[in-house]
Design a protein around this motif. Structure first.
Motif: not given
Length: 825
Positions: A576, A606, A614-615
Motif C-alpha cells: 500500500g 496494519w 493487504e490494505q
C-alpha cells in the motif's frame, strides 16, 4: 490501615510539616524531599517513585499541586499502575553467547593481554637442545621503550582451541575474549603459575610484557623482554687480579634476581647458561622465558633418555648420561629437583628420593655451578663432563642402583678443581661454594650468604654495617618450583604434542570423542552461532519488529513482510505504500497493530489479526515543507500516541486511534533519525549529534545529551535503550552509553558508520557499513562501565537493521536478506 507516607523519607503526610506534592508523572512525594532531590539537568528531577525524568518548576515544589485526596484517603498498596508494574518488571534473560568465566576473572586478566597487532613474529629461534623441540619464537613489540619496537621472546603456553572458520559457526569470538576463554580453560596449576609470572616486577628479572595470541595458528604466547646473550668466550681466561671484582658483581646480581623471585614464591629449580642475560649497562638479568624453555627442554631430555628404560627405575649409569647431557648444554640442576622430575615419571627408585626437599635452597646448587662456570670458563664444563663419564666407566659396574656413587665422584672432582685453581683471591668464595653442592638441601648456605661472599670481593668489610640483608620471605602466594611446574610440562617434546592436540580437537574423532567435544564447547564458551536466511524482499531491508509470534520486516521495496517465528516461513505481505518504507514498529494492545512510515510522509496502521489484510486499517500523511525528506523513525507510548521523527527536524505525536496530530516538538537542527521510549521519556536522536529528552506526560522538553565535540558534529543514526541504559550509535563508528542519563562510556567500535544498534540487558549489537555484526558485553556498576568486544559475525552486505529477541538476533541487510542468528547447542 496505616496513614499514607512519603516514598522518600517515609514520614506520614500531615498536610503541614509533610505536605504531599504531585509530579507530572502522577506520583507524590513530600515537599521537603522534592526540594532535596538532586537536579541532574536544569528544571528537571527524577521521580523517586518511578524514576522518570519530569519537569520541575523553577519556583520549587510549592508550584506543584497538593495531593488533597491523598490526605483524605488511604492509598493503594503501590503507587504504580498495573501497566507500569508490568512494564518495569524484570524481563527474562536470554543468553546470546554464554560464557563460563566470572566478571572478576575477566577484570584480573584483561590488562595482561597485549593487542592483536602489538606483536610481530620475526623468526623461529633454535634451542640449545634441539631446534625442532623449541616452543619459543622471536618477535617485536610495537611501541616499546622510547616508542621504538622492542625485541621480545615469545613462549608458547597454550592453544587457543579456535581457528577462523572453525566448523559451521558464523560467530567469531573477539581476540580478547578468545584469550580469556583460553585462560579460563587452563588447568588451575598452569593458570596460577602464569598469574605469578606475569606479575613479577623484581630487579634483575627480565620483564614479562603480557600474553599475545597468534590467531592464525591458534597459539597463546607469553611475551617477555629479550636481552643480550652472554659471550662465554670472554670467560675462558679469567685473571684473579683484574676480573675478580667484575665476576663478584655478576654473582651479586644473579643472587639478587633469584632472591626477588623467591619473594614472589618462585624458585627456579635449575639454571642454564642461556638464562643469564645482559642489559645495555652490563647488568646481569635472569630471563624468565629462557627459564621456562630450559625446563621444557629438560623434560624432553629426560623423556628421550628414559625411553629405553621401559618404565624401569633409573640407576647411576642412566643418571650419569642425563647429567652429562645437561652439563653439555649448560644446564645445572640440584639433585633433589632431578629426583623429583624422575619421580613424576615413575622412574626413580623409592629409597633414592627419601629426604629430598625442593625449596628455595634448591637454587643454591645451580647458582654455585654457574659461578664456577664463570670462574673456570669452558674448561670447567669439560672437566665436569669428564668426571661424570669417569664415574660411569669405572665405579658403577656392579652398583647400578647406587646414585650416591655418582654424586661422590662428582663432588671429589669439584673439590679437586676448586683447590687447584681458585685458592688465591677467591679462597673465601671457594669455601662457601664447596658447601653449596651439599647433597642435603638443609645443609647448604642460603643465597644471602652467597651474596655477602661476592660483595666482600668488591666492598671493604667496614662498610658491611651499612646494609641489613635479611632472609627473603615469600609473600602470601603459593610457592612453586618453576621447572617442576605445569607450564614446563606443557610441552614434553617441543610443540609436536600441541599440534597433535589441535588436530585431534578439530577432527573430533577418537575414543575420547565425548570428552573432546565437551572441552571444545567449553573453550568456545558455547559461542557456536548458526544462521538462517529469510529471502523475499526486492530491495534493502530497513526495519524489523516482533509481535504476535511474527517477525515484521520493512524494505525500500515499499512492502512489509510477515514471517512466522516458529519455522521462519513467509506468511503475508502488506502492500500500500507509495514510497520506500523507512521505519516500522509493533504495538500490542486490545487491537494489536503494526505501524510503518515511508519516505513520502505516510504513516500506515496494519491489523495483525487473522485474517491478515493487504490494505491498512487507516493511514495519514505528514504535512510537507521545503525541508521535507519523509519519516525516518517511529516510536510508541502507552498513552496511545505514535511518535514520528522526520526530515523537517521535528518530532510529531499522533493519536493512534484516528491519526490526529496532537503535538509537534521542535529543537533539533537536523533530521530526527531515531526514536526510543523508556521509563516515561521519549529519546530522540538526530543528525545534529544530540539526543533530546521529552516528557511523555505533557510532551515538554526535558534536556539534551551529547552534542558537538571540538566543533565536529557526529550524526546519530540509531538509538537503543533497555533497563535505564541508553546507547547512541554515530556515523563515524562511535557509540556513547548513558545510564540513568549519566554519560558512562564513549568509544569507537567500528571504522565506519553504525546504521543500527540493538540492546538487551548486557548484550549490545551493532552493525553498519563494515558489513559485520559486532557484539559487545556491558558490565560494571553505577560508578564505572565496561564495554567488552565479545565477537563478531561477518556478513556479505551492509547491516541496515538489528533486533534481539529471546536468544535470537535478527539482522536486515542491504542485499535484501534477513538473517536469523541463534546459538547452536
Amino acid at each position: 490501615m496505616e496513614p499514607p507516607e512519603c516514598p522518600v523519607c517515609l514520614q506520614s503526610y500531615d498536610g503541614d510539616c509533610t505536605l504531599p506534592r504531585v509530579l507530572s508523572c502522577g506520583h507524590t512525594a513530600c515537599e521537603e524531599c522534592l526540594t532535596n532531590i538532586p537536579k541532574k539537568f536544569p528544571d528537571t528531577i527524577r521521580c523517586p517513585a518511578c524514576t522518570v525524568l519530569v519537569k520541575f518548576p523553577p519556583q520549587g515544589p510549592s508550584a506543584l499541586p497538593k495531593n488533597i485526596d491523598l490526605l483524605r484517603l488511604f492509598p493503594s498498596i503501590s503507587n504504580l499502575t498495573p501497566e507500569e508494574s508490568t512494564r518495569n518488571s524484570k524481563k527474562p534473560s536470554f543468553e546470546f553467547v554464554t560464557r563460563s568465566w566470572p566478571d572478576d576473572f575477566y577484570a584480573a586478566w584483561k590488562d595482561r593481554i597485549l593487542l592483536l597487532d602489538a606483536v610481530s613474529v620475526e623468526e623461529s629461534e633454535g634451542s640449545d637442545f634441539a631446534s625442532s623441540s623449541s616452543s619459543r619464537l622471536c618477535g617485536y613489540l610495537k611501541g616499546g621503550d622510547d616508542d621504538d619496537d622492542s625485541k621480545v621472546s615469545l613462549l608458547r603456553v597454550a592453544s587457543l582451541f579456535q581457528r577462523d572458520g572453525c566448523g559451521d559457526s558464523v560467530f567469531e569470538f573477539s581476540y580478547v575474549l578468545r584469550m580469556i576463554s583460553c585462560l579460563w580453560g587452563m588447568e588451575d596449576g598452569e593458570r596460577d603459575e602464569l598469574d605469578v609470572i606475569t606479575r613479577v616486577k623484581e630487579r634483575g628479572v627480565s620483564r614479562i610484557f603480557g600474553l599475545w595470541g597468534d590467531l592464525e595458528n591458534g597459539v597463546l604466547y607469553l611475551v617477555g623482554e629479550k636481552l643480550t646473550d652472554f659471550s662465554w668466550e670472554e670467560f675462558d681466561d679469567v685473571s684473579e687480579d683484574n676480573d675478580a671484582s667484575c665476576l663478584a658483581v655478576m654473582g651479586m646480581q644473579l643472587c639478587e634476581a633469584l632472591l626477588g623471585l623467591h619473594k614472589e614464591g618462585v624458585s627456579t629449580g635449575c639454571l642454564s647458561v642461556s638464562c643469564l642475560k645482559f642489559d645495555e649497562f652490563g647488568n646481569v638479568f635472569v630471563d624468565l622465558i629462557e627459564l621456562l624453555e630450559t625446563g621444557r627442554n629438560v623434560y624432553g631430555l629426560i623423556s628421550e633418555e628414559t625411553t629405553s628404560s621401559c618404565g624401569k627405575p633409573v640407576g647411576a649409569l642412566k643418571m650419569g648420561l642425563i647429567l652429562k647431557r645437561l652439563v653439555k648444554n649448560g644446564v645445572f640442576m640440584s639433585f633433589e629437583v632431578l629426583f623429583e622430575l624422575l619421580k613424576k615419571q615413575n622412574l626413580l627408585i623409592t629409597q633414592s628420593s627419601s629426604g629430598s626437599l625442593v625449596s628455595c635452597s634448591s637454587d643454591v646448587w645451580p647458582v654455585c655451578f654457574l659461578l664456577l662456570e664463570l670462574l673456570g670458563g669452558k674448561r670447567f664444563s669439560e672437566e665436569l663432563i669428564e668426571s661424570v663419564s669417569g664415574v660411569d666407566a669405572k665405579e658403577c659396574e656392579g652398583k647400578i642402583e647406587d646414585l650416591l656413587v655418582l654424586y661422590t665422584g662428582l663432588t671429589e672432582k669439584l673439590n679437586s678443581t676448586l683447590e687447584s685453581k681458585f685458592s688465591g683471591k677467591f679462597k673465601s668464595m671457594v669455601e662457601i661454594l664447596r658447601q653449596c653442592y651439599c647433597l642435603d638441601p638443609q645443609a647448604r648456605p642460603v643465597l644471602t650468604d652467597l651474596w655477602k661472599c661476592n660483595r666482600e670481593l668488591v666492598m671493604n668489610h667496614r662498610f658491611s654495617s651499612m646494609f641489613a640483608l635479611h632472609k627473603t620471605k615469600p609473600g602470601k602466594r603459593k610457592e612453586f618450583c618453576l621447572v617442576l611446574g605445569e607450564l614446563c610440562r606443557l610441552v614434553v617434546v617441543g610443540s609436536k604434542e600441541l599440534e597433535e592436540e589441535l588436530l585431534e580437537m578439530e577432527s573430533g574423532g577418537g575414543a575420547d570423542e565425548g570428552k573432546l567435544e565437551k572441552d571444545f564447547v567449553g573453550r568456545l564458551s558455547e559461542g557456536k552461532i548458526k544462521s538462517k536466511d529469510l529471502r523475499g524482499h526486492q530491495d534493502s531491508v530497513t526495519g524489523l519488529a516482533i509481535g504476535d509470534e511474527f517477525l515484521f520486516s520493512s524494505s525500500l521495496d515499499k512492502t512489509i513482510h510477515i514471517w512466522s517465528l516458529k519455522d521462519f516461513s513467509h506468511v503475508h505481505t502488506f502492500k500500500g505504500h507509495q514510497d520506500k518504507v523507512m521505519a516500522l514498529i509493533y504495538i500490542k494492545g486490545a487491537e494489536s497493530v503494526c505501524v510503518s512510515g515511508d519516505g513520502g510522509g505516510g504513516i500506515f496502521v496494519w491489523s495483525t489479526s487473522f485474517p491478515l489484510e493487504e490494505q491498512p486499517l487507516r493511514k495519514w500523511y505528514e504535512p510537507k515543507d521545503w525541508r521535507y525528506s519523509g519519516i525516518h523513525a517511529l516510536a510508541y507510548s502507552e498513552d496511545g500516541y505514535v511518535y514520528s521523527g522526520s526530515g523537517d527536524n521535528t518530532i510529531k505525536a499522533w493519536s493512534l486511534q484516528d491519526g490526529r496530530l496532537v503535538c509537534t516538538m521542535t529543537g533539533h537542527r537536523s533530521v530526527v533519525s531515531t526514536l526510543v521510549v523508556l521509563n516515561g521519556v521519549l529519546y530522540s536522536g538526530s543528525w545534529d549529534g544530540t539526543v533530546r529528552l521529552w516528557s511523555l506526560s505533557d510532551h515538554s522538553f526535558l534536556t539534551v545529551l551529547g552534542g558537538e565535540t571540538q566543533g565536529i558534529v557526529k550524526s546519530i543514526l540509531s538509538l537503543a535503550a533497555d533497563e535505564g541504559t541508553l546507547v547512541a550509535a554515530y556515523q563515524n563508528g562511535d557509540i556513547q552509553i548513558w545510564r540513568d542519563d549519566t554519560s558512562m562510556k564513549s568509544m569507537q567500535i567500528q571504522s565506519s558508520a553504525i546504521l543500527s544498534v540493538a540492546l538487551n540487558g548486557k548484550w549490545l549489537f551493532t552493525g553498519g557499513w563494515d558489513k559485520t555484526v559486532n557484539i559487545q558485553e556491558l558490565s560494571g556498576d553505577e560508578i564505572s562501565l565496561e564495554c567488552t568486544h565479545v565477537g563478531s559475525i561477518p556478513g556479505s552486505s551492509v547491516v541496515t537493521s538489528l533486533l534481539y529477541w529471546e536468544g535470537k538476533l535478527f539482522a536486515g541487510f542491504a542485499d535484501k536478506t534477513i538473517k536469523v542468528y541463534y546459538s547452536g547447542r
